[in-house]
Design an enzyme around this catalytic site. Sequence first.
Site, PDB file in Angstrom:
ATOM      1  N   TYR B  52       0.864  -1.189   0.000  1.00  0.00           N
ATOM      2  CA  TYR B  52       0.000   0.000   0.000  1.00  0.00           C
ATOM      3  C   TYR B  52       0.898   1.236   0.000  1.00  0.00           C
ATOM      4  O   TYR B  52       2.001   1.218   0.559  1.00  0.00           O
ATOM      5  CB  TYR B  52      -0.910   0.011   1.230  1.00  0.00           C
ATOM      6  CG  TYR B  52      -2.021  -1.033   1.197  1.00  0.00           C
ATOM      7  CD1 TYR B  52      -1.728  -2.392   1.334  1.00  0.00           C
ATOM      8  CD2 TYR B  52      -3.355  -0.670   1.029  1.00  0.00           C
ATOM      9  CE1 TYR B  52      -2.735  -3.344   1.304  1.00  0.00           C
ATOM     10  CE2 TYR B  52      -4.364  -1.615   1.006  1.00  0.00           C
ATOM     11  CZ  TYR B  52      -4.053  -2.952   1.139  1.00  0.00           C
ATOM     12  OH  TYR B  52      -5.047  -3.894   1.115  1.00  0.00           O
ATOM     13  N   GLU B  53       0.389   2.322  -0.595  1.00  0.00           N
ATOM     14  CA  GLU B  53       1.245   3.495  -0.805  1.00  0.00           C
ATOM     15  C   GLU B  53       1.692   4.159   0.494  1.00  0.00           C
ATOM     16  O   GLU B  53       2.611   4.963   0.500  1.00  0.00           O
ATOM     17  CB  GLU B  53       0.554   4.517  -1.709  1.00  0.00           C
ATOM     18  CG  GLU B  53      -0.670   5.155  -1.080  1.00  0.00           C
ATOM     19  CD  GLU B  53      -1.504   5.952  -2.057  1.00  0.00           C
ATOM     20  OE1 GLU B  53      -1.302   5.843  -3.272  1.00  0.00           O
ATOM     21  OE2 GLU B  53      -2.387   6.695  -1.585  1.00  0.00           O
ATOM     22  N   SER B  54       1.037   3.818   1.607  1.00  0.00           N
ATOM     23  CA  SER B  54       1.444   4.371   2.903  1.00  0.00           C
ATOM     24  C   SER B  54       2.816   3.857   3.326  1.00  0.00           C
ATOM     25  O   SER B  54       3.352   4.310   4.328  1.00  0.00           O
ATOM     26  CB  SER B  54       0.407   4.010   3.963  1.00  0.00           C
ATOM     27  OG  SER B  54       0.171   2.616   3.962  1.00  0.00           O
TER      28      SER B  54
END
Lengths: 289, 260
Positions: B52-54
């Site tokens: 996930y981009e986090s």
Amino acid sequence: MAELISLREAIAGLIHDGDRVACEGFTHLIPFAAGHEIIRQKKRDLALVRMTPDIIYDQMIGMGVARELVFSWGGNPGVGSLHRFRDAIEKDWPAPLTVNERSHADLANAYAAGASGLPFAVMRGYVGNDLPKHNREIKSLTCPFTGEVLAAVPSVRPDVAVIHAQKADCKGNVLLWGIVGVQKEAVLAAKRAIVTVEEIVDALEAPRNAVILPHWVVSAVCLVPHGARPSYAEGYYGRDNKFYSDWDDISRDRETFLAWMNRHVMSTADFADYERSLVGAQSKQVSHG
Amino acid sequence: MAEPNYSADEMMTIAAARLLKNNMVCFVGIGLPSAASNLARLTHAPDIVLIYESGTIGTKPDVLPLSIGDGELSATADTVVSVPEMFRYWLQGGRIDIGFLGAAQIDRFANINTTVIGPYAKPKVRLPGAGGAPEIAGSAGEVFIVLRQGARTFVETLDFITSAGHLDGGDARKRAGLKGKGPSVVITDLGVLKPHPETRELELVALHPGNTKEQAIAVTGWKLRIANTLETTPPPTQAELETLRALHARTARAHGNAAA
């Protein structure tokens, strides 16, 4: 050199009307308490920077703090729109908001370039994308070695970075962990940095390679337990998902929004007082729910 | 015909999950892509790497995240990196096989819009914006897209191109210098579309059980092309349905019914 001072003093002394301010946090460790204090002190004409403006920026925009917003994704994650953000962009309420819109990869690179003291960042991006037609800051350049055309974007250099972290020590060294977003880059890119923390300890006792901001890159450290709520602080408390979904109703209508802000932010002395005001409101809701 | 024991959304999520393989590295968007990716991980692809981009790499959430950076994603990840590192080393560095995206609008070449409905300067509806999508669409090895098929989503002309699909078709992506192959499949609640090998225009290649091509044509904003061989998606298995429903039930409990 980090001063251990109250959040009220930090915001009053370090953020001035017209400043470029980045309150960062990528879902995790969002500096809500600091955002509230900026609203309480009626700061004006701020250029707000944040990759993922969420509820705290919705509140700041709705309360008339901002003249400009630099961002790459503006929404209430998992819930829907940010109504105050949309009202400002679609209807100029409470004031027109200049939008400087980018992508995540762009702003992440732009913060890193800012932290590196560079004027711009280079990246592979924006090909076939309409944003460069509307944002003249997004440009391109040709790689002098390969001839590849790459995107060039100005670095982010805020006057002030504001973040929340788990711990600081008595000297003001700051430790954060979990999803750390762009907070280190934001602090290093900024002229001044305010960090709110869950607790202040004698020694951080952090493992090697942990994300630590040495006291001499931080202007102020402020002890604000729960200061990231309703977002979360790994190791301390979870995300208050119910508040995020409740915000949809609180913020949809201008009057309801203003009444809520006046009651819980403008009429409270600090974040602890704000939290007490919410407990009162919640017990009322439960009684008729 | 008897009413199926599953919903159109469940069929869409299950059809999308089936396309993910055990050896893939998948950059996951929030919402429908996240549900499909985790269903794949909990069924036939236990070793799939979800990112996930986090900054969470190799995450194995027990419940679906409400946001892209929930604590559940961090706590169950192999490692968590900063957001600049995520976009620079892992995405731009070419380490992602599949970028899995949702969208508000899509056109015939699988370009997508998540920015505005109406003119940019004075939008009718201001959507959240780009997030990570443009560079995921550019740099991932290939891109899967999942969204419901309807008159408001499948449009003749996008109000705004947020993320490049096949641009104006043919070899336009290659000419523009995009590294990844771009969208290779679009999964909807009605069926499955794939770009034509040469024109790169989306063609309906499969329908989910009970749906007709007339239905798909009626809700598509352009003259929808139908593949010569139109397949039918196998209906959900009991195991797929049970796993998906248990995942949604756990998620609803964990989020205080804020999301399901």
